[in-house]
Design a protein around this motif. Structure first.
Motif, PDB file in Angstrom:
ATOM      1  N   SER B  69     105.453   3.707  26.005  1.00 20.43           N
ATOM      2  CA  SER B  69     105.441   3.805  27.453  1.00 20.43           C
ATOM      3  C   SER B  69     106.250   5.023  27.921  1.00 20.43           C
ATOM      4  O   SER B  69     105.844   5.754  28.826  1.00 20.43           O
ATOM      5  N   LEU B  70     107.394   5.246  27.254  1.00 22.82           N
ATOM      6  CA  LEU B  70     108.252   6.386  27.581  1.00 22.82           C
ATOM      7  C   LEU B  70     107.519   7.698  27.329  1.00 22.82           C
ATOM      8  O   LEU B  70     107.508   8.600  28.161  1.00 22.82           O
ATOM      9  N   LEU B  71     106.866   7.760  26.189  1.00 23.47           N
ATOM     10  CA  LEU B  71     106.115   8.948  25.808  1.00 23.47           C
ATOM     11  C   LEU B  71     104.981   9.198  26.793  1.00 23.47           C
ATOM     12  O   LEU B  71     104.745  10.333  27.222  1.00 23.47           O
ATOM     13  N   ASP B  72     104.320   8.132  27.165  1.00 22.77           N
ATOM     14  CA  ASP B  72     103.212   8.200  28.103  1.00 22.77           C
ATOM     15  C   ASP B  72     103.676   8.796  29.431  1.00 22.77           C
ATOM     16  O   ASP B  72     103.039   9.689  29.984  1.00 22.77           O
ATOM     17  N   LYS B  76     102.695  12.403  31.171  1.00 22.40           N
ATOM     18  CA  LYS B  76     102.162  12.499  32.528  1.00 22.40           C
ATOM     19  C   LYS B  76     103.005  13.456  33.349  1.00 22.40           C
ATOM     20  O   LYS B  76     102.485  14.266  34.113  1.00 22.40           O
ATOM     21  N   ALA B  77     104.333  13.350  33.191  1.00 23.43           N
ATOM     22  CA  ALA B  77     105.235  14.204  33.955  1.00 23.43           C
ATOM     23  C   ALA B  77     105.022  15.664  33.588  1.00 23.43           C
ATOM     24  O   ALA B  77     105.117  16.549  34.425  1.00 23.43           O
ATOM     25  N   ALA B  78     104.726  15.895  32.311  1.00 22.47           N
ATOM     26  CA  ALA B  78     104.513  17.260  31.845  1.00 22.47           C
ATOM     27  C   ALA B  78     103.067  17.704  32.094  1.00 22.47           C
ATOM     28  O   ALA B  78     102.676  18.800  31.712  1.00 22.47           O
ATOM     29  N   ARG B  79     102.301  16.826  32.727  1.00 26.41           N
ATOM     30  CA  ARG B  79     100.887  17.074  33.051  1.00 26.41           C
ATOM     31  C   ARG B  79     100.067  17.408  31.810  1.00 26.41           C
ATOM     32  O   ARG B  79      99.169  18.240  31.836  1.00 26.41           O
TER      33      ARG B  79
END
Lengths: 117, 404
Positions: B69-72, B76-79
């Motif tokens: 979940s953290l990686l996900d 997403k944050a890094a697009r």
């Protein structure tokens, strides 16, 4: 991670410094820069002219306005900075504690935000 | 969901929260991100476990789920476009290596000198023990919103400034260890009489104190804190009678855990050998005097008066001042105790329940019944836990029927 040390001090504290005092201070800073370079963490530094030589500019209200002096009057204005590259805040604080400016004033340590956007 | 599963999941959440958070947050110094990931993992557990049963090693299920979940979120944050779909359930490995206990590192982050000391305990409570901002706010007498905002801000700083998850060399950083001890004690002292839940937190804080004591065996104060907490826990079976608080000098000594008292005395003696007196050793010494009642049959109020005076000198708090007033009130007399209470700044004690309880008791002993009743009323109004309130109410009604 790059950290910037913002060096603040009261110019009045340096009012009665002699030529030799300045030369000594320059040598002390030179040593500090040497230590940073030797450790491979040095990025950049500058030492600024006093705030009474500052010019402040803004376009904030849609027009260019320039005024003579710093943006805010404080007793301990920004006098210079260092940029170093170290892994974490504790390491940055250890270097900040060795910075000569910490003995005569205050060193504000801020992490670079370039990595986080 | 059956009650059994629900209770088991709650239990797992309590037991595993801090351990998992410490691991998840360490790499990026990202506590908020780790909290979100952990919340997601627990949500999945609540969804899955009633169908599949709680795994034998729940942490081995929760950690990879949270990591994913953290990686996900980071992707997403890094697009970064995620093309591979994430599996619904983590792949279970039977020989999962033991998950290391990184909570001490998390505690050093929480009590880092770059963080406002007022936030050390709240942050530790939230991250290591999983206490929510509402309860923390209540314990620190500020609004839950204000507490939540402060905690959000401080977590942002930890990440932005990259405060490392590590254990500093105790020789280099004695103050850093003290800050951790203070914060653990803050967690241990949190509304410990409140019904439901708080006992687990106390056990957890006691565990943390043992962990720190074990890792820092040559630190007098780490041992002092361990001793102090052991004394208090040893008396736990005696602290309530029919849901009413029993003050230490009136507790049934036969209910105390003699083994724990002995352990506490041993720890305190070991701390004394280091020859560096501190707040926790003094507080433990105060508890040790109480424990001596098992041998002498009475409470040595003179010794308590002196220890509280020492504590006040070394570590001035209104708690120490109130304790000193109570001890002096028994040893020298209620008038002397009241005089000490009057020396404390009125605005400091206005909302401090224990000093009102002491004042009420001492006033009653000098025969000032009406003033005593008013002080009891104040103390009752300030009580946040049932057992203390019921004890004060009983005292107050004794007053009304002239039993004092």
């Amino acid at each position: 991670m790059q950290y910037t040390f913002l060096l603040y001090s009261n110019p009045a504290d340096f009012g009665d410094m002699t030529q030799e005092d300045w030369a000594e201070m320059k040598a002390v800073y030179g040593k500090y820069i040497g230590a940073l370079q030797e450790a491979g963490v040095f990025v950049n530094t500058d030492w600024l002219h006093p705030v009474d030589t500052a010019t402040t500019l803004t376009l904030k209200d849609g027009e260019k306005r320039i005024h003579d002096g710093p943006f805010a009057e404080t007793k301990e204005p920004l006098g210079g900075y260092f940029v170093i590259d170290v892994p974490d805040l504790d390491t940055a604080l250890a270097w900040a504690a060795k910075c000569p400016a910490a003995r005569t004033g205050k060193v504000e340590v801020r992490a670079s935000a370039m990595d986080s956007v | 969901m059956s009650d059994g599963i629900e209770a088991r999941i709650t239990e797992v959440m309590r037991a595993s929260y801090g351990r998992l958070l410490a691991i998840l947050a360490a790499r990026q110094s990202d506590i908020a991100g780790a909290e979100d990931a952990l919340a997601e993992a627990f949500a999945r557990a609540i969804d899955h476990w009633p169908r599949t049963g709680v795994p034998d090693n729940p942490e081995a299920w929760l950690l990879p789920t949270a990591r994913r979940s953290l990686l996900d979120t980071q992707r997403k944050a890094a697009r970064i476009e995620v093309r591979d779909t994430l599996p619904e359930e983590p792949v279970m490995s039977t020989n999962m290596p033991e998950i290391p206990d990184e909570r001490l590192k998390l505690m050093f982050v929480c009590a880092h000198p770059a963080i406002d000391p007022a936030l050390h305990t709240p942050l530790m409570l939230q991250t290591v023990l999983g206490v929510d901002a509402d309860r923390i706010g209540a314990a620190f007498l500020i609004s839950p919103n204000a507490m939540a905002q402060r905690l959000v801000r401080v977590k942002r700083k930890i990440k932005a400034a990259r405060i490392r998850f590590s254990i500093p060399d105790p020789m280099d950083h004695p103050n850093r260890l003290n800050a951790v001890l203070e914060a653990i004690y803050g967690a241990f002292s949190l509304d410990w009489l409140s019904e439901g839940g708080a006992d687990d937190l106390r056990q957890e804080a006691a565990y943390l104190a043992d962990l720190v004591g074990h890792l820092c065996q040559h630190d007098a104060e780490a041992l002092g804190l361990q001793a102090l907490i052991s004394f208090v826990i040893a008396r736990e079976p005696a602290r309530l009678r029919d849901g009413i608080l029993v003050p230490v000098p009136e507790q049934d000594i036969n209910l105390w855990d003699a083994g724990l008292v002995e352990r506490a005395n041993r720890l305190l003696a070991k701390a004394a050998q280091v020859n560096r007196l501190g707040r926790f050793q003094l507080e433990a010494a105060i508890q040790s005097v109480h424990a001596d009642r098992t041998v002498s049959g009475q409470t040595n109020w003179r010794a308590l008066s002196q220890l509280y005076a020492g504590l006040r000198k070394l570590y001035p708090t209104i708690g120490a001042a109130g304790g000193q007033a109570a001890a002096v009130g028994e040893d020298a007399g209620p008038t002397q105790g009241l005089a000490l209470l009057d020396q404390i700044d009125a605005k400091d004690v206005a909302s401090f329940q224990p000093s009102w309880a002491v004042r009420a008791h001492l006033l009653a002993r000098t025969g000032q019944i009406q003033q005593a009743a008013a002080a009891y009323d104040r103390a009752i109004a300030l009580s946040t836990d049932g057992p203390s309130r019921r004890w004060l109410e009983a005292r107050r009604s004794d007053l009304a029927v002239g039993l004092v």
